[in-house]
Design an enzyme around this catalytic site. Structure first.
Site, short mmCIF file in Angstrom:
data_model
loop_
_atom_site.label_atom_id
_atom_site.label_comp_id
_atom_site.label_asym_id
_atom_site.label_seq_id
_atom_site.Cartn_x
_atom_site.Cartn_y
_atom_site.Cartn_z
N GLN A 5 34.18 -28.84 5.84
CA GLN A 5 32.72 -28.72 5.95
C GLN A 5 32.07 -29.99 6.50
O GLN A 5 31.22 -29.94 7.39
CB GLN A 5 32.12 -28.40 4.59
CG GLN A 5 32.52 -27.06 4.01
CD GLN A 5 31.76 -26.77 2.72
OE1 GLN A 5 30.58 -26.44 2.75
NE2 GLN A 5 32.44 -26.90 1.59
N ALA A 31 41.80 -33.31 2.42
CA ALA A 31 42.16 -33.30 1.00
C ALA A 31 42.73 -31.94 0.62
O ALA A 31 42.48 -30.93 1.29
CB ALA A 31 40.93 -33.60 0.13
N TYR A 32 43.50 -31.95 -0.44
CA TYR A 32 43.92 -30.71 -1.10
C TYR A 32 42.79 -30.36 -2.06
O TYR A 32 42.55 -31.08 -3.03
CB TYR A 32 45.23 -30.94 -1.84
CG TYR A 32 45.79 -29.71 -2.53
CD1 TYR A 32 46.93 -29.08 -2.06
CD2 TYR A 32 45.18 -29.19 -3.68
CE1 TYR A 32 47.45 -27.95 -2.69
CE2 TYR A 32 45.68 -28.06 -4.31
CZ TYR A 32 46.82 -27.46 -3.82
OH TYR A 32 47.33 -26.35 -4.45
N THR A 33 42.07 -29.28 -1.78
CA THR A 33 40.85 -28.98 -2.54
C THR A 33 40.91 -27.70 -3.35
O THR A 33 39.90 -27.29 -3.92
CB THR A 33 39.64 -28.90 -1.58
OG1 THR A 33 39.89 -27.89 -0.59
CG2 THR A 33 39.39 -30.23 -0.89
N ASP A 38 33.19 -35.66 -7.85
CA ASP A 38 32.65 -35.77 -9.20
C ASP A 38 33.68 -35.40 -10.26
O ASP A 38 33.51 -35.72 -11.44
CB ASP A 38 31.41 -34.89 -9.34
CG ASP A 38 31.66 -33.43 -8.92
OD1 ASP A 38 32.52 -33.20 -8.06
OD2 ASP A 38 30.97 -32.53 -9.45
N TYR A 95 43.62 -31.56 -9.90
CA TYR A 95 42.84 -31.95 -8.72
C TYR A 95 42.08 -33.25 -8.97
O TYR A 95 42.13 -34.18 -8.15
CB TYR A 95 41.86 -30.83 -8.35
CG TYR A 95 40.82 -31.25 -7.36
CD1 TYR A 95 41.14 -31.44 -6.02
CD2 TYR A 95 39.50 -31.47 -7.76
CE1 TYR A 95 40.18 -31.84 -5.10
CE2 TYR A 95 38.53 -31.86 -6.85
CZ TYR A 95 38.87 -32.05 -5.52
OH TYR A 95 37.92 -32.45 -4.62
#
Length: 296
Positions: A11, A59-61, A101, A124
């Site tokens: 994104q 990233a691994y999200t 966060d 994560y």
């Protein structure tokens, strides 16, 4: 200014490309030629890109999937990020790294400051925190930005999910006891550009370190959904009812922090950046998605 941006299909990367000015060259890096899980591709890709600064977004999200794939999550979010930061340090290039966060446990009753104790409660979150440590140890010329609840016209995110569900539902149950700061990828991209320019123009240590970057204001997931649907109603004349539920009523493999609100005053003091209220940015996006068809 020449930026190498990892995570080319994410994104924020797509928002950066969409908003880049003519004097900014953005080189987006991603699979198959660049893969953070394959360290051998990282250094060569960065060397070939020859950037002025690196924006680390890949990233691994998959928060829930990470619970059953910890190796894969750490391979990207810690080990791959370390390889990236090391490659940048070898070339004398600064790094802006996006974190989350979810490095916090959510027990604090008020928004988190940068100096607050971390304590991730998911695989994560732990992998992203280890990634912060990796960047900081590998390249002192770094700025780490923790952000939250990212949404945009690109990819998969909460706003687009709610609008998809509205196609086939008149009522939805949404978690109301998790608080955070919805953040527009467009707003993040504007901030990243400002920070990149400042880092390249000054070696001040004040511009390095960890900063919180999120939309102004706060919401629960349920409140976020209700606002999305209030704008949806304005446009379509159709009302979607949101029922508040607890996180316990919507179990997921990974635990989420009950409070992941971020205190962003340090960012404003240092860079003069304060993101718009999340409602303003959300309204703009919902109108764009529904009326202009600017989807991706």
């Amino acid at each position: 200014m020449r930026l190498a941006v990892t995570g080319k299909n994410g994104q924020i990367a797509l928002a950066l490309k969409a908003q880049a000015r003519p004097d900014v060259e953005i080189l987006t890096l991603g699979r198959p030629n660049f893969d953070l899980a394959c360290r051998s591709t990282v250094a060569s890709s960065i060397r070939d890109a020859a950037p002025d600064i690196i924006v680390s977004l890949a990233a691994y999200t998959a928060v829930d999937k990470a619970e059953s794939e910890p190796y894969e999550a750490f391979a990207v979010n810690r080990d791959g990020v370390q390889a990236l930061a090391e490659a940048a340090a070898g070339l004398g290039v600064p790094v802006i790294h996006l974190s989350t966060d979810y490095v916090f446990d959510g027990a604090k009753p008020v928004p988190y400051c940068e100096e607050d104790r971390t304590g991730p409660i998911s695989v994560y979150g732990r992998s992203k925190l280890e990634g912060e440590f990796a960047v900081a140890s590998a390249n002192p010329n770094h700025t780490i930005l923790r952000t939250s609840w990212v949404y945009s016209r690109y990819g998969q995110n909460f706003v687009k999910k709610m609008l998809r569900l509205a196609d086939t539902n008149d009522e939805l149950n949404v978690v109301a006891d998790q608080l955070g700061c919805p953040t527009s990828a467009d707003d993040i991209s504007v901030a990243v550009m400002t920070i990149a320019r400042r880092m390249l123009s000054s070696s001040s240590a004040d511009l390095r370190g960890i900063f919180h970057l999120s939309g102004s204001g706060e919401a629960s997931w349920a409140a976020f959904a209700k606002y999305v649907f209030s704008v949806y109603d304005e446009i379509t004349g159709r009302q979607i009812k949101v029922h508040d539920i607890s996180a316990a009523e919507y179990p997921t493999p990974a635990r989420r922090p009950a409070n992941s609100r971020l205190h962003c005053d340090k960012l404003e003091r240092t860079f003069g950046i304060r993101l718009p209220n999340w409602e303003e940015s959300t309204r703009r996006l919902v109108w764009a998605l529904l009326l202009e068809g600017k989807d991706a």
